[in-house]
Design a protein around this motif. Structure first.
Motif, PDB file in Angstrom:
ATOM      1  N   UNK A 197     -15.933  38.338 -17.319  1.00  0.00           N
ATOM      2  CA  UNK A 197     -15.279  39.184 -16.328  1.00  0.00           C
ATOM      3  C   UNK A 197     -16.335  39.767 -15.382  1.00  0.00           C
ATOM      4  N   UNK A 198     -17.433  40.232 -15.961  1.00  0.00           N
ATOM      5  CA  UNK A 198     -18.525  40.803 -15.162  1.00  0.00           C
ATOM      6  C   UNK A 198     -19.127  39.760 -14.215  1.00  0.00           C
ATOM      7  N   UNK A 199     -19.326  38.547 -14.740  1.00  0.00           N
ATOM      8  CA  UNK A 199     -19.897  37.485 -13.923  1.00  0.00           C
ATOM      9  C   UNK A 199     -18.966  37.104 -12.779  1.00  0.00           C
ATOM     10  N   UNK A 200     -17.672  37.106 -13.042  1.00  0.00           N
ATOM     11  CA  UNK A 200     -16.694  36.840 -11.978  1.00  0.00           C
ATOM     12  C   UNK A 200     -16.843  37.854 -10.856  1.00  0.00           C
ATOM     13  N   UNK A 207     -19.781  37.405  -2.289  1.00  0.00           N
ATOM     14  CA  UNK A 207     -19.055  36.646  -1.278  1.00  0.00           C
ATOM     15  C   UNK A 207     -18.798  35.200  -1.645  1.00  0.00           C
ATOM     16  N   UNK A 208     -19.007  34.823  -2.932  1.00  0.00           N
ATOM     17  CA  UNK A 208     -18.776  33.445  -3.350  1.00  0.00           C
ATOM     18  C   UNK A 208     -17.275  33.150  -3.421  1.00  0.00           C
ATOM     19  N   UNK A 215     -14.127  28.603 -11.461  1.00  0.00           N
ATOM     20  CA  UNK A 215     -14.056  28.308 -12.896  1.00  0.00           C
ATOM     21  C   UNK A 215     -13.780  29.592 -13.685  1.00  0.00           C
ATOM     22  N   UNK A 216     -14.438  30.672 -13.289  1.00  0.00           N
ATOM     23  CA  UNK A 216     -14.235  31.953 -13.958  1.00  0.00           C
ATOM     24  C   UNK A 216     -12.829  32.487 -13.700  1.00  0.00           C
ATOM     25  N   UNK A 217     -12.331  32.293 -12.499  1.00  0.00           N
ATOM     26  CA  UNK A 217     -10.973  32.731 -12.170  1.00  0.00           C
ATOM     27  C   UNK A 217      -9.956  32.005 -13.049  1.00  0.00           C
ATOM     28  N   UNK A 218     -10.168  30.715 -13.266  1.00  0.00           N
ATOM     29  CA  UNK A 218      -9.256  29.953 -14.131  1.00  0.00           C
ATOM     30  C   UNK A 218      -9.336  30.450 -15.572  1.00  0.00           C
TER      31      UNK A 218
END
Length: 226
Positions: A197-200, A207-208, A215-218
Motif C-alpha cells: 500500500x505504501x509503495x503504491x 506522478x507514475x 500492478x500494485x493497483x491490481x
C-alpha cells in the motif's frame, strides 16, 4: 490462548480528509491527470474487498483500534456516526461493526493528532511562495518524529488493552509502523500488505501512471486471501 490482531491498512478517501480534501484533490488531479480517476476506482474496489472480507467473518467480540481516534465509548461513536454520513467507507464499516457489538478503543494521543492536522493544513492550503516553503520545511522537520510518537502511543494502547484470548481490528494508514512495536504474544493477520500500500502511494505521489503502479493497483483491488 494468545491474542489476535487483524490489521487493515487504510487508504483514505475524500470524506476522511474533511476540509483538506478540496486542496488535495486539486493538487492530485493536476499531478496525475486522467489517472486520478483510475486511482479513485482502485480505492473503491479496495474498500469493497475489505467489506466483503469482514462480512464473511463471525465475531463474538471484537475491539477496534482506529487511526485518528482520540477517544473511545460514546465520543468515538459520535465521531463514527458523523463521518459515516459523509460516505467514508472506513467509518461506515466501523458503524456497522459497532452496531453488532464491536467496541471502539481510544487509540491516539489527541495532542499529537492536533499537531499533525495543523502541519498538514499549513502544507496544503494555498499561500505565498515563502509561506509555502516555510510550511514544507516545518512539516519535513517534524513529520517523522511526530509519526513515531503516534506509533508508540498506538502500539501501547493495543498492547495494554487487547485482552488475552480476544480479537482486535486495527485500521491504520500504511505509513504507520506499529507492527514491530506490538507484544510478541499478539498474532497479527494482515488483510493487505501495508508495504505494498505504501509503495503504491509512493509511486503515485511521484506522478507514475504506468508499469509497477498499475500492478500494485491490481493487487489492492484483488479479493482478500488469508
Amino acid at each position: 490462548m494468545g491474542r489476535t490482531l487483524i490489521y487493515i491498512p487504510i487508504i483514505h478517501t475524500d470524506p476522511d480528509l474533511g476540509s483538506l480534501a478540496v486542496d488535495l484533490e486539486e493538487k492530485a488531479a493536476k499531478l496525475l491527470g486522467r489517472y486520478w480517476g483510475e486511482h479513485k476506482k482502485t480505492i473503491e474496489r479496495y474498500w469493497q474487498e475489505i467489506i466483503r472480507f469482514l462480512e464473511e467473518k463471525t465475531f463474538t467480540k471484537v475491539l477496534i483500534f482506529q487511526d485518528g481516534m482520540p477517544e473511545g465509548g460514546e465520543t468515538a461513536q459520535a465521531i463514527i456516526d458523523k463521518l459515516a454520513q459523509t460516505g467514508s467507507p472506513n467509518y461506515q464499516i466501523l458503524q456497522a461493526l459497532t452496531k453488532i457489538g464491536a467496541q471502539m478503543q481510544k487509540t491516539e494521543d489527541p495532542e499529537l493528532l492536533k499537531e499533525e492536522y495543523q502541519l498538514t493544513k499549513d502544507l496544503v492550503v494555498r499561500k505565498s511562495l515563502m509561506s509555502t516553503i516555510f510550511a514544507f520545511l516545518k512539516y519535513k522537520f517534524r513529520k517523522n518524529g511526530l509519526l513515531k510518537a503516534r506509533d508508540n502511543h498506538i502500539a501501547k494502547q493495543i498492547n495494554q488493552n487487547l485482552p488475552e484470548g480476544e480479537t482486535g481490528l486495527c485500521f491504520l494508514g500504511a505509513y504507520h509502523d506499529v507492527l514491530s512495536k506490538l507484544a510478541r504474544d499478539i498474532k497479527i493477520i494482515l488483510v493487505k500488505d501495508p508495504e505494498k500500500v505504501k509503495e503504491y502511494y509512493r509511486r503515485l505521489t511521484k506522478g507514475e501512471t504506468t508499469g509497477a503502479v498499475n500492478d500494485l493497483a491490481r493487487y489492492l483491488a484483488r479479493p482478500i486471501e488469508i
